[in-house]
Design an enzyme around this catalytic site. Structure first.
Site, PDB file in Angstrom:
ATOM      1  N   LYS A 197       0.953  -1.267   0.060  1.00  0.00           N
ATOM      2  CA  LYS A 197      -0.117   0.003  -0.039  1.00  0.00           C
ATOM      3  C   LYS A 197       0.858   1.304  -0.076  1.00  0.00           C
ATOM      4  O   LYS A 197       0.371   2.190  -0.693  1.00  0.00           O
ATOM      5  CB  LYS A 197      -0.922  -0.227   1.351  1.00  0.00           C
ATOM      6  CG  LYS A 197      -1.632   1.097   1.357  1.00  0.00           C
ATOM      7  CD  LYS A 197      -2.708   1.019   2.436  1.00  0.00           C
ATOM      8  CE  LYS A 197      -3.748   2.351   2.565  1.00  0.00           C
ATOM      9  NZ  LYS A 197      -4.521   2.352   3.648  1.00  0.00           N
TER      10      LYS A 197
ATOM     11  N   HIS B  84      -9.688 -24.127 -38.069  1.00  0.00           N
ATOM     12  CA  HIS B  84     -11.012 -23.647 -37.357  1.00  0.00           C
ATOM     13  C   HIS B  84     -11.457 -24.672 -36.331  1.00  0.00           C
ATOM     14  O   HIS B  84     -12.486 -25.119 -36.301  1.00  0.00           O
ATOM     15  CB  HIS B  84     -12.193 -23.190 -38.302  1.00  0.00           C
ATOM     16  CG  HIS B  84     -11.942 -22.354 -39.229  1.00  0.00           C
ATOM     17  ND1 HIS B  84     -11.857 -21.077 -38.882  1.00  0.00           N
ATOM     18  CD2 HIS B  84     -12.175 -22.110 -40.623  1.00  0.00           C
ATOM     19  CE1 HIS B  84     -11.639 -20.128 -39.966  1.00  0.00           C
ATOM     20  NE2 HIS B  84     -11.740 -20.705 -40.957  1.00  0.00           N
TER      21      HIS B  84
END
Length: 537
Positions: free
Chosen positions: A134, A290
């Site tokens: 932090k 595909h």
């Protein structure tokens, strides 16, 4: 500068501490680590001396103290914060080196008890990491030994760490805490608590699923140009999986490249041809277009395997993805280079092969080590679970890792298969597993002869497979056919037999099984049951 060190995994920590000491950094540490550093002749202050409070509750409480968290959280740019530190006799901490109790490794042990798991939930470590992360503008936090060399090099070069480095370390720290908490949640929400039970029963799927993935790269776009996309890997990827690939040359991989490459690689690595001891089938090649295999074949080398696979459906192979399970040599590379290929994958390449593709600069050439083939699915490079996104939710299932053995086959017709037919049936079945449902695959002599994929009707898949073979003048006489699910009526069987099939493998399980078996006997073909369905949607 002061550094606080509290690590469970001591890898590289002595060398790091020695380097920090050499740079004039004061060292603070917790019990076990402090003892280790002192034994190495390093001046170190124990945390208990800093807090003036002893470790207690078997080490559960040792760093949860204002003199630790105040030193980590105080903002150097706020006079009131610095005044508060002075008032309470707290010195700033500039560098935090922490790794956490080995919770993940502990719960991975087969005999792990609930008590063992609970005692390996770190409290003080994550709290310190969060405080330091932090306050990243003033404090650097290291949570992985791999970070040590970079940090030392930067400190030696400039005497301090840049904002960019501290921020990157902060992000890595919060990611580690997220991974750690996710692992705890997965475990605790996946066990059934039973009074007096030593080793708790673990559910296959936890009450809360906490996916943990690491981004490898942003992609230019997704399945279509108007979609954005990125490529992620598992936090701990299986060996020999696509995400471990090294790109040797070519354009950046696209979303569709990656999806098709995965289909090709998963299929080709399923052929354990080297163990068969048959030199005529020492290599496997899979061509995908595909998401469906349009050609799969075995051969004595890469050239033969590729040539046979390409022969199945040259039209569909145009612009396809090619995967090999063997080293690609110059002869194979020259043959492959004659067609338009998007991605090429193999465990290795000879210098001659790489030289061939230098002239094809856009071809994406990937090198992937085959998985080691250990005792578990993960060791074999296989996913343990499959996940599919649905509206505001996920479908999760165990991955389809079933491997059909010859002993599993059940012959249901009067006519018995030959050894050659059994080989062809098992080959066809292995290919069908990777073809979109409904899947019909004709094969012979270690080569696909016709593939019908993704049709709403199994009958249409059978017709398409035979039509494709006709387009390239491949004879289907005497072929083996695999159907990924049962034939609901005899009409599908009749289509493949009319095309030339002499033997068929299917799961069985239809209400009309006897009708289909009778049709096979009537047509004079072999039919065997796998007992397993391979839907692939």
């Amino acid at each position: 500068m002061r550094a606080l060190i509290s690590v469970s995994d001591k890898t590289g920590i002595v060398e790091l501490a020695q380097a920090l000491h050499g740079l004039g950094v004061s060292l603070i540490s917790t019990g076990g680590t402090a003892k280790l550093l002192a034994e190495k002749g390093l001046p170190v202050t124990e945390v208990a001396e800093v807090t003036a409070f002893p470790e207690m509750l078997d080490g559960r409480v040792k760093t949860l103290h204002p003199k630790v968290h105040g030193g980590l959280l105080a903002r150097r740019d706020l006079p009131e914060h610095m005044a508060a530190l002075k008032t309470h006799g707290i010195a700033p901490i500039d560098l935090l080196i922490v790794n956490l109790y080995p919770f993940e490794a502990t719960v991975a042990q087969p005999g792990c008890t609930l008590e063992m798991a609970i005692e390996n939930i770190d409290i003080g470590g994550p709290a310190m990491v969060r405080s330091a992360a932090k306050n990243w503008k003033d404090v650097a936090v290291l949570t992985d030994a791999a970070q040590y060399p970079t940090v030392i090099d930067e400190l030696k070069a400039s005497g301090q760490l840049s904002d960019q480095t501290r921020f990157a370390l902060s992000v890595a720290a919060f990611n580690r805490i997220s991974q750690y908490d996710g692992a705890i949640s997965d475990y605790l929400s996946g066990i059934a608590f039973e009074e007096g039970a030593s080793v708790p029963q673990r559910a296959e799927y936890p009450g809360q699923a906490n996916g943990r993935f690491v981004k490898l790269q942003d992609l230019r776009y997704g399945e279509n140009p108007h979609q954005s996309a990125a490529f992620y890997r598992d936090l701990h990827p299986a060996p020999g999986s696509l995400v471990t690939a090294r790109q040797l040359q070519g354009k950046e991989l696209s979303y569709n490249n990656i999806a098709d490459a995965d289909a090709a690689w998963e299929c080709v690595k399923s052929f354990d041809t080297g163990a068969a001891g048959d030199p005529s089938r020492a290599a496997a090649c899979v061509i995908v277009k595909h998401a469906n295999p349009c050609g799969v074949a075995l051969g004595k080398d890469a050239l033969e395997a590729y040539s046979k696979a390409f022969q199945t459906d040259p039209t569909s192979a145009f612009g396809g993805i090619i995967a090999l399970n063997c080293v690609l040599d110059g002869a194979g590379a020259k043959a492959i280079s004659q067609q338009f290929v998007e991605v090429l994958m193999a465990p290795g390449y000879t210098p001659e092969a790489l030289e061939v593709f230098k002239a094809k600069a856009n071809v994406r050439v990937l090198q992937i080590a085959l998985p080691p083939g250990g005792p578990t699915a993960w060791d074999k490079g296989l996913n343990l679970t499959d996940i599919k996104r649905v509206g505001s939710g996920l479908l999760m299932q165990s991955a389809d890792n079933h491997v059909l053995q010859r002993a599993d086959l059940k012959v249901v017709t009067k006519l018995q298969p030959t050894e050659q037919q059994l080989d062809d049936l098992l080959f066809a079945w292995k290919v069908a597993k990777f073809v979109k449902s409904n899947a019909i695959v004709f094969c012979k002599d270690g080569m696909t002869m016709g593939v019908g994929a993704g049709q709403m009707s199994r009958l249409d898949s059978a017709r398409i497979a035979s039509i494709k073979a006709g387009h390239v003048n491949l004879s289907l006489q005497g072929t083996a056919v695999a159907s990924d699910a049962f034939f609901p009526f005899r009409d599908g069987l009749d289509v493949v037999v009319d095309a030339g099939a002499s033997c068929v493998i299917q799961p069985g399980g239809s209400m009309r099984d006897q009708e289909v078996i009778a049709a096979a006997d009537e047509r004079g073909v072999v039919m065997v049951y796998s007992g397993v369905r391979h839907f692939r949607h």
